[in-house]
Design a protein around this motif. Structure first.
Motif, PDB file in Angstrom:
ATOM      1  N   GLU A  96      -0.921  -4.021   7.427  1.00  0.00           N
ATOM      2  CA  GLU A  96      -2.062  -4.723   6.837  1.00  0.00           C
ATOM      3  C   GLU A  96      -2.439  -4.094   5.495  1.00  0.00           C
ATOM      4  O   GLU A  96      -2.641  -4.805   4.498  1.00  0.00           O
ATOM      5  CB  GLU A  96      -3.255  -4.662   7.789  1.00  0.00           C
ATOM      6  N   ALA A  97      -2.526  -2.773   5.461  1.00  0.00           N
ATOM      7  CA  ALA A  97      -2.883  -2.077   4.224  1.00  0.00           C
ATOM      8  C   ALA A  97      -1.850  -2.336   3.136  1.00  0.00           C
ATOM      9  O   ALA A  97      -2.199  -2.640   1.985  1.00  0.00           O
ATOM     10  CB  ALA A  97      -3.021  -0.581   4.482  1.00  0.00           C
ATOM     11  N   PHE A  98      -0.561  -2.241   3.478  1.00  0.00           N
ATOM     12  CA  PHE A  98       0.473  -2.406   2.462  1.00  0.00           C
ATOM     13  C   PHE A  98       0.609  -3.857   2.010  1.00  0.00           C
ATOM     14  O   PHE A  98       0.980  -4.102   0.860  1.00  0.00           O
ATOM     15  CB  PHE A  98       1.803  -1.806   2.922  1.00  0.00           C
ATOM     16  N   ASN A  99       0.309  -4.812   2.867  1.00  0.00           N
ATOM     17  CA  ASN A  99       0.275  -6.205   2.397  1.00  0.00           C
ATOM     18  C   ASN A  99      -0.852  -6.387   1.382  1.00  0.00           C
ATOM     19  O   ASN A  99      -0.700  -7.115   0.403  1.00  0.00           O
ATOM     20  CB  ASN A  99       0.140  -7.174   3.567  1.00  0.00           C
ATOM     21  N   PHE A 100      -1.970  -5.695   1.602  1.00  0.00           N
ATOM     22  CA  PHE A 100      -3.060  -5.712   0.626  1.00  0.00           C
ATOM     23  C   PHE A 100      -2.614  -5.072  -0.686  1.00  0.00           C
ATOM     24  O   PHE A 100      -2.785  -5.646  -1.764  1.00  0.00           O
ATOM     25  CB  PHE A 100      -4.286  -4.992   1.197  1.00  0.00           C
ATOM     26  N   TYR A 101      -2.003  -3.870  -0.616  1.00  0.00           N
ATOM     27  CA  TYR A 101      -1.527  -3.194  -1.832  1.00  0.00           C
ATOM     28  C   TYR A 101      -0.491  -4.053  -2.561  1.00  0.00           C
ATOM     29  O   TYR A 101      -0.488  -4.138  -3.784  1.00  0.00           O
ATOM     30  CB  TYR A 101      -0.926  -1.827  -1.499  1.00  0.00           C
ATOM     31  N   LYS A 102       0.369  -4.693  -1.785  1.00  0.00           N
ATOM     32  CA  LYS A 102       1.405  -5.570  -2.353  1.00  0.00           C
ATOM     33  C   LYS A 102       0.755  -6.695  -3.163  1.00  0.00           C
ATOM     34  O   LYS A 102       1.206  -7.016  -4.269  1.00  0.00           O
ATOM     35  CB  LYS A 102       2.246  -6.139  -1.209  1.00  0.00           C
ATOM     36  N   SER A 103      -0.331  -7.263  -2.639  1.00  0.00           N
ATOM     37  CA  SER A 103      -1.002  -8.357  -3.357  1.00  0.00           C
ATOM     38  C   SER A 103      -1.691  -7.854  -4.627  1.00  0.00           C
ATOM     39  O   SER A 103      -1.712  -8.549  -5.633  1.00  0.00           O
ATOM     40  CB  SER A 103      -2.010  -9.062  -2.439  1.00  0.00           C
ATOM     41  N   VAL A 104      -2.237  -6.650  -4.576  1.00  0.00           N
ATOM     42  CA  VAL A 104      -2.925  -6.097  -5.740  1.00  0.00           C
ATOM     43  C   VAL A 104      -1.933  -5.734  -6.842  1.00  0.00           C
ATOM     44  O   VAL A 104      -2.136  -6.059  -8.010  1.00  0.00           O
ATOM     45  CB  VAL A 104      -3.768  -4.862  -5.346  1.00  0.00           C
TER      46      VAL A 104
ATOM     47  N   ARG B  92       3.879  -6.808  -6.336  1.00  0.00           N
ATOM     48  CA  ARG B  92       5.252  -6.312  -6.204  1.00  0.00           C
ATOM     49  C   ARG B  92       5.778  -6.647  -4.825  1.00  0.00           C
ATOM     50  O   ARG B  92       5.029  -7.012  -3.928  1.00  0.00           O
ATOM     51  CB  ARG B  92       5.298  -4.786  -6.392  1.00  0.00           C
ATOM     52  N   GLU B  93       7.085  -6.467  -4.632  1.00  0.00           N
ATOM     53  CA  GLU B  93       7.735  -6.692  -3.338  1.00  0.00           C
ATOM     54  C   GLU B  93       8.127  -5.351  -2.723  1.00  0.00           C
ATOM     55  O   GLU B  93       8.423  -4.390  -3.430  1.00  0.00           O
ATOM     56  CB  GLU B  93       8.982  -7.574  -3.509  1.00  0.00           C
ATOM     57  N   PHE B  94       8.164  -5.293  -1.402  1.00  0.00           N
ATOM     58  CA  PHE B  94       8.568  -4.076  -0.702  1.00  0.00           C
ATOM     59  C   PHE B  94      10.029  -3.758  -0.988  1.00  0.00           C
ATOM     60  O   PHE B  94      10.873  -4.656  -1.010  1.00  0.00           O
ATOM     61  CB  PHE B  94       8.409  -4.220   0.809  1.00  0.00           C
ATOM     62  N   LEU B  95      10.321  -2.492  -1.193  1.00  0.00           N
ATOM     63  CA  LEU B  95      11.714  -2.038  -1.251  1.00  0.00           C
ATOM     64  C   LEU B  95      12.257  -1.895   0.158  1.00  0.00           C
ATOM     65  O   LEU B  95      13.426  -2.166   0.415  1.00  0.00           O
ATOM     66  CB  LEU B  95      11.812  -0.685  -1.972  1.00  0.00           C
ATOM     67  N   THR B  96      11.386  -1.441   1.062  1.00  0.00           N
ATOM     68  CA  THR B  96      11.743  -1.203   2.465  1.00  0.00           C
ATOM     69  C   THR B  96      10.538  -1.518   3.335  1.00  0.00           C
ATOM     70  O   THR B  96       9.415  -1.183   2.970  1.00  0.00           O
ATOM     71  CB  THR B  96      12.098   0.285   2.689  1.00  0.00           C
ATOM     72  N   LEU B  97      10.769  -2.138   4.471  1.00  0.00           N
ATOM     73  CA  LEU B  97       9.754  -2.296   5.507  1.00  0.00           C
ATOM     74  C   LEU B  97      10.471  -2.209   6.847  1.00  0.00           C
ATOM     75  O   LEU B  97      11.195  -3.120   7.226  1.00  0.00           O
ATOM     76  CB  LEU B  97       8.991  -3.609   5.379  1.00  0.00           C
TER      77      LEU B  97
ATOM     78  N   HIS C 204       8.371   2.988   8.259  1.00  0.00           N
ATOM     79  CA  HIS C 204       8.435   3.337   6.839  1.00  0.00           C
ATOM     80  C   HIS C 204       8.322   2.075   6.002  1.00  0.00           C
ATOM     81  O   HIS C 204       8.959   1.069   6.282  1.00  0.00           O
ATOM     82  CB  HIS C 204       9.755   4.046   6.510  1.00  0.00           C
ATOM     83  N   VAL C 205       7.495   2.181   4.953  1.00  0.00           N
ATOM     84  CA  VAL C 205       7.382   1.105   3.975  1.00  0.00           C
ATOM     85  C   VAL C 205       7.374   1.742   2.594  1.00  0.00           C
ATOM     86  O   VAL C 205       6.854   2.852   2.423  1.00  0.00           O
ATOM     87  CB  VAL C 205       6.118   0.233   4.211  1.00  0.00           C
ATOM     88  N   ALA C 206       7.999   1.072   1.641  1.00  0.00           N
ATOM     89  CA  ALA C 206       8.048   1.559   0.261  1.00  0.00           C
ATOM     90  C   ALA C 206       7.715   0.400  -0.670  1.00  0.00           C
ATOM     91  O   ALA C 206       8.329  -0.663  -0.603  1.00  0.00           O
ATOM     92  CB  ALA C 206       9.429   2.114  -0.058  1.00  0.00           C
ATOM     93  N   LEU C 207       6.710   0.628  -1.529  1.00  0.00           N
ATOM     94  CA  LEU C 207       6.244  -0.390  -2.464  1.00  0.00           C
ATOM     95  C   LEU C 207       6.188   0.208  -3.863  1.00  0.00           C
ATOM     96  O   LEU C 207       5.417   1.133  -4.113  1.00  0.00           O
ATOM     97  CB  LEU C 207       4.833  -0.869  -2.059  1.00  0.00           C
ATOM     98  N   PRO C 208       7.018  -0.304  -4.783  1.00  0.00           N
ATOM     99  CA  PRO C 208       6.929   0.203  -6.159  1.00  0.00           C
ATOM    100  C   PRO C 208       5.605  -0.239  -6.775  1.00  0.00           C
ATOM    101  O   PRO C 208       5.246  -1.403  -6.708  1.00  0.00           O
ATOM    102  CB  PRO C 208       8.121  -0.454  -6.861  1.00  0.00           C
ATOM    103  N   ILE C 209       4.874   0.720  -7.346  1.00  0.00           N
ATOM    104  CA  ILE C 209       3.579   0.373  -7.942  1.00  0.00           C
ATOM    105  C   ILE C 209       3.524   0.697  -9.429  1.00  0.00           C
ATOM    106  O   ILE C 209       2.541   0.407 -10.084  1.00  0.00           O
ATOM    107  CB  ILE C 209       2.400   1.045  -7.205  1.00  0.00           C
ATOM    108  N   GLY C 210       4.565   1.306  -9.933  1.00  0.00           N
ATOM    109  CA  GLY C 210       4.611   1.645 -11.350  1.00  0.00           C
ATOM    110  C   GLY C 210       6.042   1.869 -11.770  1.00  0.00           C
ATOM    111  O   GLY C 210       6.969   1.744 -10.965  1.00  0.00           O
ATOM    112  N   LYS C 211       6.222   2.207 -13.011  1.00  0.00           N
ATOM    113  CA  LYS C 211       7.559   2.390 -13.566  1.00  0.00           C
ATOM    114  C   LYS C 211       8.384   3.410 -12.773  1.00  0.00           C
ATOM    115  O   LYS C 211       9.558   3.201 -12.509  1.00  0.00           O
ATOM    116  CB  LYS C 211       7.440   2.814 -15.025  1.00  0.00           C
ATOM    117  N   ASN C 212       7.769   4.518 -12.388  1.00  0.00           N
ATOM    118  CA  ASN C 212       8.481   5.570 -11.660  1.00  0.00           C
ATOM    119  C   ASN C 212       7.756   6.016 -10.404  1.00  0.00           C
ATOM    120  O   ASN C 212       7.983   7.127  -9.932  1.00  0.00           O
ATOM    121  CB  ASN C 212       8.684   6.790 -12.571  1.00  0.00           C
TER     122      ASN C 212
END
Length: 140
Positions: free
Chosen positions: A16-24, A27-32, A54-62
C-alpha cells in the motif's frame, strides 16, 4: 561502493505504501516480490504469503527506494525507526569488509551469508543505533 539506498520496513502495509510512493514519483517498480513467490523451501505461513519480501522503486537519477514487510513475530519493526541504509556491494570482499567494519560493536540481526537471491546478504544495527543491510548479488 556500487549503491547506497534507503530501505523501509513495514508491519503489513508495504505494498500500500509503495503504491502511494509510486503514484507520487510517477515511476514503475523495478522489483515487486511477495513472500509467497519464494522457492518452496522458503515459503512463509499461508497468512503471510501476501506480504512484500522486496520492492524497489526508482525515485531519482541514482536513488532507489526499497522496502519490505516483516514476518510476524520477528519484532524488528519499531514505527519511527523502520528504515535502514542498504548497501549494494560490488564484490563479496567489499560486502564482507563493509559488514564486518560497520557491525563491529553493534548487534547483528542476520549474519552475512549466501541466500537464494544473493551471494552475500546480512543485516545489523551499528553501535550508534543505525540499521544497515549489506547485499552482494552479482547478476542484478
Amino acid at each position: 561502493m556500487a549503491e547506497v539506498n534507503p530501505y523501509l520496513t513495514f508491519l503489513d502495509n508495504c505494498e500500500e505504501a509503495f503504491n502511494f510512493y509510486k503514484s507520487v514519483f510517477n515511476r514503475e517498480f523495478l522489483t515487486l516480490m511477495h513472500f509467497g513467490d519464494n522457492p518452496a523451501e522458503y515459503q512463509p505461513p499461508a497468512n503471510e504469503s501476501h506480504k512484500v519480501m522486496h520492492v524497489a522503486l526508482p525515485i531519482g537519477k541514482n536513488t532507489i527506494l526499497m522496502g519490505s514487510d516483516t514476518p510476524n513475530g520477528t519484532g524488528i519493526v519499531t514505527v519511527g525507526n523502520n528504515f535502514s541504509v542498504a548497501i549494494q556491494a560490488e564484490s563479496e570482499e567489499e560486502a564482507s569488509h563493509v559488514f564486518n567494519g560497520l557491525s563491529a560493536g553493534g548487534q547483528i540481526t542476520m549474519p552475512l551469508g549466501k541466500t537464494f537471491w544473493a551471494e552475500s546478504f546480512g543485516m545489523f544495527t551499528d553501535k550508534f543505533g543505525i540499521n544497515w543491510i549489506v547485499n552482494f548479488a552479482p547478476n542484478t
